[in-house]
Design a protein around this motif. Structure first.
Motif, PDB file in Angstrom:
ATOM      1  N   TYR A   1      30.889  12.995   2.756  1.00 29.78           N
ATOM      2  CA  TYR A   1      29.446  12.890   2.560  1.00 29.78           C
ATOM      3  C   TYR A   1      28.852  12.167   3.754  1.00 29.78           C
ATOM      4  N   GLU A   2      27.867  12.780   4.388  1.00 24.36           N
ATOM      5  CA  GLU A   2      27.163  12.158   5.501  1.00 24.36           C
ATOM      6  C   GLU A   2      25.696  12.016   5.134  1.00 24.36           C
ATOM      7  N   ASP A   3      25.126  10.860   5.408  1.00 28.24           N
ATOM      8  CA  ASP A   3      23.715  10.660   5.083  1.00 28.24           C
ATOM      9  C   ASP A   3      23.013   9.861   6.172  1.00 28.24           C
ATOM     10  N   GLU A   4      21.734  10.177   6.323  1.00 27.49           N
ATOM     11  CA  GLU A   4      20.864   9.474   7.262  1.00 27.49           C
ATOM     12  C   GLU A   4      19.563   9.127   6.533  1.00 27.49           C
ATOM     13  N   ASN A   5      19.219   7.858   6.554  1.00 29.73           N
ATOM     14  CA  ASN A   5      17.982   7.402   5.928  1.00 29.73           C
ATOM     15  C   ASN A   5      17.195   6.581   6.943  1.00 29.73           C
ATOM     16  N   SER A   6      15.894   6.792   6.982  1.00 29.77           N
ATOM     17  CA  SER A   6      15.038   5.993   7.864  1.00 29.77           C
ATOM     18  C   SER A   6      13.740   5.661   7.146  1.00 29.77           C
ATOM     19  N   ARG A   7      13.231   4.466   7.429  1.00 24.41           N
ATOM     20  CA  ARG A   7      11.971   4.005   6.842  1.00 24.41           C
ATOM     21  C   ARG A   7      11.174   3.289   7.926  1.00 24.41           C
ATOM     22  N   SER A   8       9.923   3.711   8.080  1.00 24.30           N
ATOM     23  CA  SER A   8       9.030   3.063   9.047  1.00 24.30           C
ATOM     24  C   SER A   8       7.705   2.769   8.346  1.00 24.30           C
ATOM     25  N   MET A   9       7.197   1.568   8.523  1.00 22.31           N
ATOM     26  CA  MET A   9       5.956   1.189   7.846  1.00 22.31           C
ATOM     27  C   MET A   9       5.102   0.322   8.772  1.00 22.31           C
ATOM     28  N   LEU A  10       3.823   0.644   8.836  1.00 20.65           N
ATOM     29  CA  LEU A  10       2.839  -0.140   9.577  1.00 20.65           C
ATOM     30  C   LEU A  10       1.923  -0.822   8.574  1.00 20.65           C
ATOM     31  N   GLU A  11       1.729  -2.124   8.729  1.00 21.02           N
ATOM     32  CA  GLU A  11       0.960  -2.912   7.766  1.00 21.02           C
ATOM     33  C   GLU A  11      -0.117  -3.716   8.498  1.00 21.02           C
ATOM     34  N   TRP A  12      -1.318  -3.690   7.942  1.00 16.37           N
ATOM     35  CA  TRP A  12      -2.433  -4.481   8.472  1.00 16.37           C
ATOM     36  C   TRP A  12      -2.881  -5.439   7.375  1.00 16.37           C
ATOM     37  N   VAL A  13      -2.752  -6.737   7.653  1.00 20.56           N
ATOM     38  CA  VAL A  13      -3.130  -7.766   6.693  1.00 20.56           C
ATOM     39  C   VAL A  13      -4.331  -8.526   7.231  1.00 20.56           C
ATOM     40  N   SER A  14      -5.401  -8.582   6.434  1.00 17.76           N
ATOM     41  CA  SER A  14      -6.612  -9.305   6.809  1.00 17.76           C
ATOM     42  C   SER A  14      -6.885 -10.369   5.750  1.00 17.76           C
ATOM     43  N   THR A  15      -6.870 -11.642   6.159  1.00 20.46           N
ATOM     44  CA  THR A  15      -6.996 -12.749   5.223  1.00 20.46           C
ATOM     45  C   THR A  15      -8.290 -13.519   5.474  1.00 20.46           C
ATOM     46  N   HIS A  16      -9.077 -13.649   4.421  1.00 18.97           N
ATOM     47  CA  HIS A  16     -10.344 -14.376   4.505  1.00 18.97           C
ATOM     48  C   HIS A  16     -10.397 -15.428   3.407  1.00 18.97           C
ATOM     49  N   GLN A  17     -11.492 -16.164   3.341  1.00 17.24           N
ATOM     50  CA  GLN A  17     -11.559 -17.295   2.423  1.00 17.24           C
ATOM     51  C   GLN A  17     -11.430 -16.849   0.968  1.00 17.24           C
ATOM     52  N   ASN A  18     -12.123 -15.796   0.580  1.00 11.56           N
ATOM     53  CA  ASN A  18     -12.137 -15.387  -0.820  1.00 11.56           C
ATOM     54  C   ASN A  18     -11.411 -14.065  -1.083  1.00 11.56           C
ATOM     55  N   TYR A  19     -10.974 -13.389  -0.045  1.00 11.82           N
ATOM     56  CA  TYR A  19     -10.295 -12.118  -0.290  1.00 11.82           C
ATOM     57  C   TYR A  19      -9.226 -11.871   0.760  1.00 11.82           C
ATOM     58  N   LYS A  20      -8.299 -10.966   0.371  1.00 19.46           N
ATOM     59  CA  LYS A  20      -7.221 -10.571   1.261  1.00 19.46           C
ATOM     60  C   LYS A  20      -7.015  -9.073   1.143  1.00 19.46           C
ATOM     61  N   SER A  21      -6.965  -8.403   2.278  1.00 21.91           N
ATOM     62  CA  SER A  21      -6.785  -6.962   2.312  1.00 21.91           C
ATOM     63  C   SER A  21      -5.443  -6.638   2.959  1.00 21.91           C
ATOM     64  N   ASN A  22      -4.736  -5.697   2.356  1.00 23.92           N
ATOM     65  CA  ASN A  22      -3.426  -5.308   2.848  1.00 23.92           C
ATOM     66  C   ASN A  22      -3.342  -3.784   2.843  1.00 23.92           C
ATOM     67  N   PHE A  23      -3.206  -3.186   4.020  1.00 24.66           N
ATOM     68  CA  PHE A  23      -3.159  -1.725   4.136  1.00 24.66           C
ATOM     69  C   PHE A  23      -1.838  -1.316   4.768  1.00 24.66           C
ATOM     70  N   LYS A  24      -1.133  -0.365   4.119  1.00 24.07           N
ATOM     71  CA  LYS A  24       0.166   0.092   4.590  1.00 24.07           C
ATOM     72  C   LYS A  24       0.182   1.602   4.732  1.00 24.07           C
ATOM     73  N   VAL A  25       0.798   2.072   5.790  1.00 28.67           N
ATOM     74  CA  VAL A  25       1.139   3.490   5.930  1.00 28.67           C
ATOM     75  C   VAL A  25       2.622   3.544   6.260  1.00 28.67           C
TER      76      VAL A  25
END
Length: 616
Positions: free
Chosen positions: A258-282
């Protein structure tokens, strides 16, 4: 394969050399930043176990053994190093979610993760979350979830970590990890290569584990950069290339590969402010395998799935006590294979999380989720949890949830036998936990009940082919106990950690215990350190398991209970502020016990592992 290994190691060495020229001093940091925000903020009422660096460093074998000896999870392993499947609170492997930096990475082909394809040398922290988590983590998070997290620290530092292992059965393991950071930029890189003949002896016989050799190469690269004081961009990448000869049973030899190849790539943008936090991933994920019935033949079957993911988390603090989170998630899966054609699936989900903390002694959570899936109707999900502080040292944790698992591509499209009329599995569960926590002692007791319906089972149809059907209902109930004791006397440090679980998991149509679910499982680790010397002893007990649904006892219908012990000793040959060299020896299966966790597939006899560990 050898060219790839050489190239990657050369790249790693270049990176380490470059990083060393940039720093005048070395700082060892303990700051941990999780990519999975939900695990930190929305799991107050759940049992959560963290396996940190000290536990990971004691593991010189594989991820399966790490969890087998340090958690309540039971594993079926088709021989050492072969396919490894977890059973979490009486559920099966496809009902356990594996979360990598906040996203579900279970296979879209069979719905599970093979734990022998995960290398812990390239992971900074492993977190185990008991109980249903489908609201936060989607399909498959019914029994629990295992979280793999990478660390990025934005403080001036450089750490390099090299491990060289050699053991029985010509087993070799080479690992290199480098971690670098400044105020605005951080990265870590890890490369790991494993190779083993894996030809261990079958105890009480003259046979050996034939056709069991395996090797794999894994690569982790993680980058982070502050584009402003409040915004950071992170890139995560993981690759795995493996080749395994699938060993047979004691009665049937095998020549498969059995031969297998797995790959995972992720780009994340985190924006942190006083009352809110935004996190976007692709993210883009790929899983691919080739199966050779005869390793000497050029004929093979194959399967692959490409996953494209976009996910946005938005957390807003309405007040100091109240916060809300919205999660929008879109997944597109495209498959191709010899036995299931070219299936596609898209899933859009909307999730709302509410967290209320009226005081330091009370933490409440209420969460809902709705999926819109291209090929079937998904249920509305919910979960509720609470953490109640009774005294300074005693807390109660409560959670209840509705969870689900969607049919996989294999379930729906496998030819012959796939069933397009399948509906998702549903699960309702309740969990009550007690936590007694002092400075030197922590005791946890959890009791739970899980009711599942529309379970997917593969059975022979009227044409003689095996086909999946929604036919079974089951329930699971039991108790889990965790104990940790840590004491220091002068320069002597003692630590005891142990887990015990009692699990009843029954098919409600027959009132029989499900196969490969032990009623009793326990493990314990006793660790001792004095100045440069350290040692640890591990003990694992697995109770009897049935291997057939009618619960008959006997060598062909069940597996006997077993006790397995490991012993490890370490000595720091060199110990300075900038350099540390440690030599370790570990003996696995110390008392040379014959045992199996899958019928007719014996596990290794007593074996040894020597490790040279250099930090600089």
């Amino acid at each position: 394969m050898k060219k790839t290994i050489g190239l990657l190691i050369a790249v790693c060495c270049s990176v380490v050399s470059f990083a060393q020229t940039q720093l005048d001093s070395v700082h060892y940091l303990d700051v941990i930043e999780l990519s999975d925000i939900k695990l930190k903020q929305n799991a107050a009422g759940f049992k959560v176990t963290v396996l940190n660096d000290s536990v990971l460093n004691k593991n010189t074998s594989n991820f399966t053994d790490l969890l087998r000896f340090n958690s309540n999870i039971y594993f079926k392993e088709n021989g050492y190093g072969m396919v490894s499947s977890p059973s979490f609170r009486g559920t099966n492997a496809s009902q356990t979610a594996v979360i990598w930096n906040g996203i579900n990475i279970n296979s879209q082909l069979n719905g599970q993760t093979d734990f022998n394809t995960i290398n812990t040398n390239n992971i900074n922290q492993v977190v185990i979350r008991n109980g249903g988590g489908s609201v936060q983590y989607g399909s498959g998070a019914i029994g629990g979830s295992v979280h793999l997290d990478n660390r990025l620290s934005f403080t001036k530092h450089l750490k390099n970590d090299v491990k060289l292992n050699y053991g029985s059965f010509e087993s070799k393991n080479i690992s290199l990890v480098t971690d670098y950071g400044q105020d605005e930029f951080a990265f870590n890189l890890g490369v790991n290569f494993i190779d083993s003949d894996n030809d261990y002896k079958y105890l009480d016989s003259d046979k050996i584990n034939e056709n069991g050799a395996f090797n794999n190469l894994s690569l982790n690269v993680n980058l982070g950069y502050f584009i402003s004081e409040k915004d950071v961009i992170k890139l995560y990448h993981q690759s795995f290339i493996g080749e395994r000869e699938f060993s047979g049973t004691t009665a049937t030899p095998s020549k498969s590969k059995y031969e297998d190849e797995n790959s995972r790539s992720m780009l994340e943008w985190v924006s942190t402010h006083q009352n809110y936090k935004s996190n976007f991933k692709v993210a883009c994920l790929k899983e691919y395998f080739e199966f050779y019935q005869n390793k000497n033949s050029e004929f093979f079957t194959f399967g692959q799935v490409n996953t494209f993911l976009a996910k946005h988390n938005f957390n807003y603090k309405l007040s100091k006590q109240l916060s809300v989170t919205s999660i929008l998630d879109y997944n597109l899966f495209k498959g191709e294979g010899s036995s299931f054609g070219n299936p596609e699936r898209s899933i859009f989900s909307a999730t709302g999380l509410l967290q209320y903390n009226p005081s330091t002694n009370l933490n409440l959570g209420f969460n809902v989720r709705q999926d819109v899936t291209s090929d079937f109707t998904s249920p509305l999900l919910f979960s509720m949890d609470a953490l109640i502080g009774i005294t300074e040292n005693y807390k109660i944790k409560i959670n209840a949830s509705k969870n689900y698992r969607v049919p996989t591509f294999n379930d729906l499209f496998w030819q012959p036998g796939g069933n397009l009329d399948l509906v998702p599995e549903l699960s309702y569960q309740f969990d009550l936990g007690h936590v007694l926590d002092f400075n030197w002692l922590k005791l946890q007791l959890n009791t739970y009940y899980i009711k599942s319906q529309d379970l997917i089972q593969w059975k022979p149809n009227i044409s003689g082919f095996w086909s999946p059907q929604n036919i079974a209902e089951a329930h699971s109930y039991g108790a889990e106990v965790g104990l940790t004791i840590s004491k220091k006397v002068n320069n002597h440090q003692f630590r005891l950690s142990s887990n015990y679980s009692y699990t009843v998991s029954e098919n409600l149509e027959t009132n029989k215990q499900l196969i490969y679910v032990p009623f009793h499982k326990a493990n314990a680790t006793l660790a001792y350190s004095f100045k440069r010397f350290s040692a640890h002893y591990q003990q694992l007990f697995n109770g009897d398991v049935f291997t057939t649904s009618d619960n008959l006892k006997g060598p062909f219908y069940s597996l006997q209970s077993y006790n397995v012990a490991n012993l490890g000793v370490n000595y720091k040959v060199l110990q300075h502020s900038n350099h540390e060299l440690e030599l370790g020896l570990k003996v696995n299966n110390l008392f040379n016990k014959l045992y199996q966790n899958v019928a007719f597939r014996p596990m290794p006899n007593r074996n040894f592992n020597i490790q040279l560990h250099y930090k600089f």
